[in-house]
Design a protein around this motif. Sequence first.
Motif, PDB file in Angstrom:
ATOM      1  N   ASP A 379      38.245  80.056 -10.155  1.00  0.00           N
ATOM      2  CA  ASP A 379      36.911  80.007 -10.576  1.00  0.00           C
ATOM      3  C   ASP A 379      36.245  79.026 -10.214  1.00  0.00           C
ATOM      4  O   ASP A 379      34.980  78.787 -10.701  1.00  0.00           O
ATOM      5  CB  ASP A 379      36.960  80.447 -11.993  1.00  0.00           C
ATOM      6  CG  ASP A 379      37.736  81.714 -12.251  1.00  0.00           C
ATOM      7  OD1 ASP A 379      37.459  82.594 -11.439  1.00  0.00           O
ATOM      8  OD2 ASP A 379      38.284  81.813 -13.372  1.00  0.00           O
ATOM      9  N   GLY A 380      36.503  77.903  -9.566  1.00  0.00           N
ATOM     10  CA  GLY A 380      35.816  76.772  -9.222  1.00  0.00           C
ATOM     11  C   GLY A 380      34.746  76.941  -8.186  1.00  0.00           C
ATOM     12  O   GLY A 380      34.983  77.936  -7.487  1.00  0.00           O
ATOM     13  N   PRO A 381      34.179  75.759  -8.027  1.00  0.00           N
ATOM     14  CA  PRO A 381      32.943  75.852  -7.092  1.00  0.00           C
ATOM     15  C   PRO A 381      33.511  75.529  -5.480  1.00  0.00           C
ATOM     16  O   PRO A 381      32.552  75.586  -4.504  1.00  0.00           O
ATOM     17  CB  PRO A 381      31.919  74.735  -7.524  1.00  0.00           C
ATOM     18  CG  PRO A 381      32.744  73.865  -8.164  1.00  0.00           C
ATOM     19  CD  PRO A 381      33.977  74.533  -8.930  1.00  0.00           C
ATOM     20  N   LYS A 395      37.407  72.275   0.700  1.00  0.00           N
ATOM     21  CA  LYS A 395      36.173  72.146   1.128  1.00  0.00           C
ATOM     22  C   LYS A 395      35.185  72.068  -0.214  1.00  0.00           C
ATOM     23  O   LYS A 395      35.165  72.765  -1.268  1.00  0.00           O
ATOM     24  CB  LYS A 395      35.367  73.416   1.923  1.00  0.00           C
ATOM     25  CG  LYS A 395      36.192  73.758   3.327  1.00  0.00           C
ATOM     26  CD  LYS A 395      35.273  74.709   4.051  1.00  0.00           C
ATOM     27  CE  LYS A 395      36.187  75.145   5.318  1.00  0.00           C
ATOM     28  NZ  LYS A 395      35.816  76.401   5.935  1.00  0.00           N
ATOM     29  N   LEU A 396      34.614  70.978  -0.134  1.00  0.00           N
ATOM     30  CA  LEU A 396      34.002  70.286  -1.386  1.00  0.00           C
ATOM     31  C   LEU A 396      32.480  70.806  -1.699  1.00  0.00           C
ATOM     32  O   LEU A 396      31.642  71.123  -0.610  1.00  0.00           O
ATOM     33  CB  LEU A 396      33.934  68.981  -1.476  1.00  0.00           C
ATOM     34  CG  LEU A 396      35.324  68.109  -1.583  1.00  0.00           C
ATOM     35  CD1 LEU A 396      35.091  66.455  -1.426  1.00  0.00           C
ATOM     36  CD2 LEU A 396      36.073  68.405  -2.646  1.00  0.00           C
ATOM     37  N   PRO A 397      32.027  71.388  -2.935  1.00  0.00           N
ATOM     38  CA  PRO A 397      30.898  71.603  -3.113  1.00  0.00           C
ATOM     39  C   PRO A 397      29.766  70.549  -3.197  1.00  0.00           C
ATOM     40  O   PRO A 397      30.176  69.610  -3.621  1.00  0.00           O
ATOM     41  CB  PRO A 397      30.942  72.568  -4.476  1.00  0.00           C
ATOM     42  CG  PRO A 397      31.887  71.657  -5.122  1.00  0.00           C
ATOM     43  CD  PRO A 397      33.025  71.351  -4.050  1.00  0.00           C
ATOM     44  N   ASP A 398      28.517  71.025  -3.083  1.00  0.00           N
ATOM     45  CA  ASP A 398      27.420  70.050  -3.342  1.00  0.00           C
ATOM     46  C   ASP A 398      27.590  69.786  -4.995  1.00  0.00           C
ATOM     47  O   ASP A 398      27.954  70.660  -5.543  1.00  0.00           O
ATOM     48  CB  ASP A 398      26.082  70.377  -2.953  1.00  0.00           C
ATOM     49  CG  ASP A 398      25.924  70.552  -1.489  1.00  0.00           C
ATOM     50  OD1 ASP A 398      26.592  69.648  -0.752  1.00  0.00           O
ATOM     51  OD2 ASP A 398      25.110  71.277  -0.842  1.00  0.00           O
ATOM     52  N   PRO A 399      27.208  68.336  -5.226  1.00  0.00           N
ATOM     53  CA  PRO A 399      27.040  67.098  -4.481  1.00  0.00           C
ATOM     54  C   PRO A 399      27.906  66.351  -3.994  1.00  0.00           C
ATOM     55  O   PRO A 399      27.892  65.146  -3.549  1.00  0.00           O
ATOM     56  CB  PRO A 399      25.844  66.375  -5.460  1.00  0.00           C
ATOM     57  CG  PRO A 399      26.692  66.839  -6.719  1.00  0.00           C
ATOM     58  CD  PRO A 399      27.174  68.155  -6.786  1.00  0.00           C
ATOM     59  N   HIS A 431      32.884  67.264   4.219  1.00  0.00           N
ATOM     60  CA  HIS A 431      33.199  67.058   3.084  1.00  0.00           C
ATOM     61  C   HIS A 431      34.228  67.867   2.508  1.00  0.00           C
ATOM     62  O   HIS A 431      33.900  68.685   1.954  1.00  0.00           O
ATOM     63  CB  HIS A 431      31.836  67.085   2.290  1.00  0.00           C
ATOM     64  CG  HIS A 431      30.672  65.905   2.534  1.00  0.00           C
ATOM     65  ND1 HIS A 431      31.079  64.556   2.571  1.00  0.00           N
ATOM     66  CD2 HIS A 431      29.489  66.092   3.213  1.00  0.00           C
ATOM     67  CE1 HIS A 431      29.902  64.102   2.970  1.00  0.00           C
ATOM     68  NE2 HIS A 431      29.034  64.898   3.293  1.00  0.00           N
ATOM     69  N   ALA A 432      35.578  67.430   2.738  1.00  0.00           N
ATOM     70  CA  ALA A 432      36.553  68.206   2.619  1.00  0.00           C
ATOM     71  C   ALA A 432      37.665  67.274   2.158  1.00  0.00           C
ATOM     72  O   ALA A 432      37.734  66.124   2.831  1.00  0.00           O
ATOM     73  CB  ALA A 432      36.918  69.080   3.672  1.00  0.00           C
ATOM     74  N   LEU A 457      35.836  69.022 -10.405  1.00  0.00           N
ATOM     75  CA  LEU A 457      34.955  69.904  -9.667  1.00  0.00           C
ATOM     76  C   LEU A 457      34.307  70.580 -10.572  1.00  0.00           C
ATOM     77  O   LEU A 457      32.737  70.789 -10.244  1.00  0.00           O
ATOM     78  CB  LEU A 457      35.617  70.977  -8.826  1.00  0.00           C
ATOM     79  CG  LEU A 457      36.501  70.338  -7.663  1.00  0.00           C
ATOM     80  CD1 LEU A 457      37.566  71.537  -6.975  1.00  0.00           C
ATOM     81  CD2 LEU A 457      35.475  70.077  -6.434  1.00  0.00           C
ATOM     82  N   CYS A 458      34.445  70.821 -11.884  1.00  0.00           N
ATOM     83  CA  CYS A 458      33.603  71.482 -12.528  1.00  0.00           C
ATOM     84  C   CYS A 458      32.777  70.440 -13.499  1.00  0.00           C
ATOM     85  O   CYS A 458      31.635  70.929 -14.161  1.00  0.00           O
ATOM     86  CB  CYS A 458      34.527  72.204 -13.619  1.00  0.00           C
ATOM     87  SG  CYS A 458      35.111  73.835 -12.968  1.00  0.00           S
TER      88      CYS A 458
END
Length: 468
Positions: A379-381, A395-399, A431-432, A457-458
Amino acid sequence: MTTWLPDLDSYPGPRYRAIADALAADIAAGRLAVGERLPTHRDLAYHLKVTVGTITRAYAEAERRGLIGGEVGRGTYVKAGTVRSAGDEWPQLPPPPGDTPAVVDLSLCTPSAAGVAEALAALLSGMKDPAGFADMLNYPPHGGLPAHREAGSRWLTRHRISAGPETVLVTSGAQNGMAIAFTTITRPGDLILTERLTYFGMKALTATLGLRLDGLSMDDDGLLPDAFEAACRQSAPKALYTVPTLHNPTTAIMPTERRRRIIEIARKYDVTIVEDDVFGFLVPDGPPPIQVLAPDITLHISSLSKSIAPGLRIGYLVAPPRLMPRLEATMRALNYAVPPLMGELATRWIEDGSADRFAETQCRECRARHALAAEILRDGPAVAVPSVGQHLWLKLPDPWRREDFVAETRSRGIILTGADVFMVGRGAAPHAVRVGLSMPARREDVRHGLEVIADLLCSPAGATVSMV
């Protein structure tokens, strides 16, 4: 509704787990009564200065332990029954002195060692006949003892490689195989092509050998054929180094038709393909290795480091017959030959079926750990690329920027590898991060590391560290 507000300072680790632990402690101590209604997600998040998502995960964890229950429209309540701690299902990492969580190193792809040490002790204890060591104390052939090359051939055949003993060179692991291959087929100054993100051991090797390395564009299926052909047309490369199955670091698996197209281009421009297949055993039903499709232009590199143990230092280099004399000469110059004792251990395990059992253990463990990652990161971004390999590509989410995320997880005791380590050339790395799921000995430690990652991440408080 109670005004329950826990003190989290005594509970290290992810905030959501600290909240669940504090809830368990207050129920056990009688500070929260059975049937008492808990604060709403939004209210508790506001007072604890965390995200609503963190509270949602905390309440879900508490419900999993049997501490609380909820009904739509009525809220969340303390449940009756015996309180179970998180340790009943997943033993917690003991924190070191202070508030810093224990270190979980997820930076490498190290296989599970379950049962290997015991098997090694049993094997060595059974090797009591001095006559059996005679061949292991003399200078061996540069390509390996005949029995060891034969065993290597049988092992490779089980993993769909077309290789007779005469085309197999026993090496001291895959890195040694790579060094032998590129020292043989290139000269300083030659250009080698690879994916724009590649195994960092390849970057170190080409720098040592004085070779030029250029990274090519790729997508979710790996290396792009058009990018390969454009580079061949413009730059006259000597070789292509590729990891087509469970690519390191992206975990991509190149489809069969793309492999055929890569081979077609390599033939057209007289480019030798060096195929790194150390993870291939984890995908037994995957596309055929490039070596099977084009044995005459492919040097195939594999190793027992990922399927059994890295300390064994045994690998196999498969090459066209015309190259074997030159490869053996290179082996002689670099390290003469592989120590026969290590080759003998590998051979006996291949012959008695132990190697197959070890490899299957790695496959099962990888599947279990990826299932764990899917559960925790569901359930994470961030986007966790589905895989069955020994690592996860996140793969990392913004920002989030990769360098900030690596630094922030490290500050919380979790060590990851950023995409920039694998980048070839001057382009911007994505950005990973690579998460080495196989490295910790215990699944509990993997869970701890993934939960720290998910919590961060949250709650991206550190995501703006580099923004000025």
